[in-house]
Design a protein around this motif. Sequence first.
Motif, short mmCIF file in Angstrom:
data_model
loop_
_atom_site.label_atom_id
_atom_site.label_comp_id
_atom_site.label_asym_id
_atom_site.label_seq_id
_atom_site.Cartn_x
_atom_site.Cartn_y
_atom_site.Cartn_z
N ILE A 1 0.83 -1.20 0.00
CA ILE A 1 0.00 0.00 0.00
C ILE A 1 0.87 1.25 0.00
CG2 ILE A 1 -1.66 1.34 1.37
CD1 ILE A 1 -2.92 -1.03 -0.08
N GLU A 2 1.93 1.24 0.79
CA GLU A 2 2.83 2.40 0.84
C GLU A 2 3.51 2.61 -0.51
OE1 GLU A 2 4.29 5.80 2.19
OE2 GLU A 2 2.83 4.53 3.23
N ARG B 1 1.06 4.29 -2.69
CA ARG B 1 0.85 5.70 -2.33
C ARG B 1 1.87 6.60 -3.04
NH1 ARG B 1 -0.43 4.11 3.22
NH2 ARG B 1 -2.59 4.73 3.67
N LYS B 2 3.03 6.08 -3.32
CA LYS B 2 4.11 6.87 -3.92
C LYS B 2 4.00 6.93 -5.44
CE LYS B 2 7.30 5.75 -0.16
NZ LYS B 2 8.55 5.02 0.23
N LEU C 1 -2.90 3.10 -8.08
CA LEU C 1 -2.30 3.86 -7.00
C LEU C 1 -3.25 3.93 -5.82
CD1 LEU C 1 -3.86 6.81 -7.12
CD2 LEU C 1 -2.26 7.23 -8.98
N VAL C 2 -2.72 4.43 -4.71
CA VAL C 2 -3.52 4.60 -3.50
C VAL C 2 -3.43 6.06 -3.07
CG1 VAL C 2 -3.57 4.10 -1.01
CG2 VAL C 2 -3.37 2.23 -2.64
N TYR C 3 -4.58 6.63 -2.71
CA TYR C 3 -4.58 7.94 -2.08
C TYR C 3 -5.46 7.86 -0.84
CZ TYR C 3 -9.20 8.66 -4.27
OH TYR C 3 -10.50 8.56 -4.65
N ASP C 4 -5.37 8.87 0.00
CA ASP C 4 -6.12 8.88 1.25
C ASP C 4 -7.22 9.93 1.21
OD1 ASP C 4 -4.60 6.95 3.08
OD2 ASP C 4 -2.99 8.20 2.29
N ALA D 1 -7.69 4.78 3.14
CA ALA D 1 -6.95 4.51 1.92
C ALA D 1 -7.92 4.13 0.81
CB ALA D 1 -5.94 3.40 2.15
#
Length: 346
Positions: free
Chosen positions: A39-40, A43-44, A50-53, A58
């Motif tokens: 997941i990290e 995020r990058k 991709l992952v955003y918050d 998440a």
Amino acid sequence: MNRRHFLTATVASGAVAAVAAPPSGIIDCQSHLFFPEVIEMMRKRKAEPLVYDEKGMAILKMGDWLRKVPPFYLDVDAKLATMDKNGIEITMLSTNDPGPEWFGADGPAVAQLIHDSLAGVIAKHPTRFRGLCVLPLQNEKAASEELDRCVKKLGFKGVLLYTNLAGAWCDEAQFHWLYARAEELGMPILLHPAKPMTTEVVKGYELTSTLGNMFENTIAMARIIASGLLDKHPKLKLVCPHLGGTLPYISGRMDHQLTVLKRGPQNLQRKPSEYLKSIYMDIVSPLPEAMRFALDFSGADKLLFSSDHPWVEPSAILDPLRSLKLPAADEQKILSGNAREFFGLA
């Protein structure tokens, strides 16, 4: 002492330390975990997936397909607590999509990250988890090398194969090497729906998981049968999830279309329904009538308990199964006996 009740280890002092294990010895063949490291990494990323918050949650983004990833989807202790509550002794653990095939040239590195994270969880809980790998199938050489690493170094017990691989069906020619290699290794392949190819036509009313995933299972398994792969690899160990999607219920039509009307491939050695009866299906479909149909269609020897946790609570599958009041021997096969033999578990 029965291992369903306690697992014991002798320590250097000669004392025996007892570790409680669930009493019923259930084996869960489809259960997932997102890994913090993965997941990290997502995020990058600037490119999808991709992952955003958003508001502390998440969000996994693949085009217009957005999925929430709450903290307990990443929580090993939460999964163990759910297993204990439901009497699950062993979970065949895997990640969930997006698989490495969605990451282009980064796919091999993503697969290694997923598998190293999974291996770390198993190392901490070796009596409770076994691993299923996901491969960067856009790169045959890298995928073959990673499969060998997962089998020979990490000790994983199967391959989770997505029904479509970033838009390519899993029976297409570029993936045939995997079926041959899996048969050679005796390595089970478990189909699993990915972001459905039918997303555009089922996203209305949020029907992607309700219908899209089940159509994926149906289409992918029908294509595998029609492709002749099961004739080429008769010893292949294969699982179709969610009671086969809709395929068991329309297999008679498929038989008629191929064998009577002569539509489709004419080089198959058996009727399509006979191939379907030769594979395993998991029982992730919380409807006892559907389970009963699968039992009548395939028999208790070809069904595997799975929960699809964390999206589904195991009790949502266990309760309908138990409501059928099957003979104890049949229920035991479905809950654990078939899986022990299928995966070669001690």
